[in-house]
Enzyme design. Structure first.
Site, PDB file in Angstrom:
ATOM      1  N   CYS A 157      -3.634   5.442  -2.337  1.00  0.00           N
ATOM      2  CA  CYS A 157      -3.531   4.702  -1.082  1.00  0.00           C
ATOM      3  C   CYS A 157      -2.337   5.206  -0.261  1.00  0.00           C
ATOM      4  CB  CYS A 157      -3.473   3.199  -1.346  1.00  0.00           C
ATOM      5  SG  CYS A 157      -3.935   2.221   0.119  1.00  0.00           S
ATOM      6  N   HIS A 216      -8.036   1.826  -5.064  1.00  0.00           N
ATOM      7  CA  HIS A 216      -7.302   1.170  -6.136  1.00  0.00           C
ATOM      8  C   HIS A 216      -8.281   0.823  -7.252  1.00  0.00           C
ATOM      9  CE1 HIS A 216      -3.635   0.645  -3.793  1.00  0.00           C
ATOM     10  NE2 HIS A 216      -4.348   0.145  -2.808  1.00  0.00           N
TER      11      HIS A 216
END
Length: 480
Positions: free
Chosen positions: A321, A403
């Protein structure tokens, strides 16, 4: 963890139960079935209750972007960026959201277990409180004070918390639960008896410290508390993998790192110094709530140069991310930092552009994972990595916006085999039976077991019938 344990305990007994946290402040979040986001803790508690994560379980989420401001997420969607001093102006509107959601859950479920936030003794914040006594007063809820004895001063904390509250708030305090006790619990008994005499409130049990309960940290506080991630296990083969995860100031979703630490022979440490990056097999840049600000921090600490040197030596690098965005060539960020054309680390040939609308995605097949980010991938010449991100041709640099992808057992094992080969760790053998999702479930069962064994569950569950009986008002003897 106590709320998660109660949810699992009740679910095992066939009770239809749901978790609830009116307002959470955390950069560890999860995507819900509605496509919104909630605090990671409520997603774990929902799992404990046998439910999919829902925005109903955490209607208000504050995601700190700096020491003074937070992104305000209402029912799973970004509503505003707010400063602490201005929060009072939002209080009435947010209280209506919270009370409506809790009332709805109470009609649908046999039991709703509400988690507080911080301490109800923060009387300077009582006027804007939505998650502690403000919620209890609005809903007529019995309150159990859970005390972390590992921090010290517990008896004074419990007594002082009750004493400093207004009488109307005190009336809802049913009793106490001691958490993380080490040693002989009989030594604590005289203190608990005196506490009961002073407050006219019982203690519902003393839960022992359980070292194995370490997955799914609530927020960055636990990341800052120590350097070693998880409980190191001996390797299956003759060698271990050395992993360093950079402890960013505004780290988010640090739980990604824990899936690596669950593997035997994978030694994971948090690092925040350039010298700690030397000699690693794998260097991980985790998520960040403020990508550009944390990238500046990397450069100021000399860690940017250390990351680049690690890659030049052929060390494996993974960005997740915000960490992925930092690895790219350039970042355009008019949303979080208000800065344009910020140079990234340049280890991935790609550009990132931040947009106002946040990407929220929940993936199920063929790999599970979730996305929460403002940054979007622009032009890219980097290679595709397993359909979830990018990799650098000819060198082991990987990046993904996903994630939770390392929770996929087969994917994690296969990728760690590649990491070991790239690092020259021929003696590292990936365990064939490590099951991260099963370990998460086992910890929820363990917490429920601790409650069954060490708490007066019958008395606790009796509180589901309504507010506690009226008890004596406790006073410190101090003038307000």
């Amino acid at each position: 963890m106590v709320v998660a344990g109660l949810c699992r305990l009740l679910a095992r007994r066939g009770v239809k139960v749901a978790p609830f946290k009116a307002q959470n402040m955390s950069n560890n979040s999860a995507v819900t079935v509605e496509g919104g986001e909630i605090g990671r803790a409520q997603a774990v508690q929902a799992r404990a209750a046998g439910l999919e994560p829902s925005v109903r379980f955490n209607p208000i989420l504050l995601k700190p972007g700096s020491d003074r401001s937070s992104q305000l997420v209402v029912r799973g969607r970004v509503a505003a960026t707010v400063r602490a001093a201005d929060y009072l102006t939002h209080r009435d509107r947010l209280a209506a959201v919270v009370n409506d959601e809790l009332a709805s859950l109470r009609t649908e479920f046999d039991a709703v277990i509400c988690e507080g936030a911080g301490s109800p003794a923060e009387i300077n914040l009582r006027a804007t409180d939505l998650a502690n006594m403000g919620l209890a007063r609005a809903g007529g809820l019995p309150v159990v004070l859970v005390g972390d004895i590992d921090r010290g001063g517990l008896l004074a904390h419990l007594f002082g918390t009750v004493a400093i509250l207004d009488p109307a708030d005190q009336a809802l305090i049913a009793g106490f639960l001691v958490n993380k006790f080490r040693g002989d619990a009989t030594l604590l008994e005289p203190g608990l008896r005196q506490l009961a005499a002073l407050t006219d409130r019982p203690s519902y049990g003393v839960l022992p410290y359980a070292q194995e309960l370490w997955l799914d940290t609530e927020d960055s506080v636990s990341v800052l508390a120590g350097r070693v991630v998880g409980i190191p296990q001996p390797p299956v083969g003759s060698q271990s993998l050395r992993v360093g995860a950079i402890r960013l100031p505004r780290i988010s979703n640090s739980t990604d790192i824990e899936a690596l630490a669950a593997e035997p022979g994978v030694q994971v440490r948090w690092i925040d110094d350039a010298a700690d990056a030397v000699g690693l097999d794998l260097l991980v840049l985790p998520g960040s709530k403020s990508t550009v600000a944390d990238l500046d921090w990397l450069r100021a600490r000399g860690l940017a140069e250390a990351i680049e040197a690690h890659a030049r030596r052929g060390g494996v690098t993974l960005g997740i991310c915000g960490g992925f965005q930092m690895l790219c060539r350039r970042i355009e960020d008019p949303v979080e930092s208000g800065r344009a054309a910020v140079p990234g680390l340049g280890l991935l040939d790609a550009e990132i552009e931040f947009v106002a609308e946040k990407t929220l995605a929940l993936h199920r097949e063929p790999l599970s994972g979730y996305e929460i980010h403002h940054g979007r991938l622009g032009t890219s010449a980097a290679a595709d990595w397993a359909g979830i991100g990018l990799c650098a041709p000819g060198r082991p640099v990987y990046g993904t916006h996903w994630h939770g992808v390392l929770d996929n057992n087969a994917f994690r094992r296969g990728w760690l085999t590649e990491v070991a080969a790239a690092a020259g760790r021929d003696g590292f053998v990936v365990a064939e039976d490590t099951d991260v999702p099963a370990r998460r479930d086992a910890q929820l069962d363990r917490m429920a077991d601790l409650l069954e064994e060490h708490a007066d569950v019958t008395a606790l569950l009796a509180l589901l019938d309504g507010p506690p009986p009226v008890r004596a008002t406790v006073s410190t003897g101090l003038r307000r």
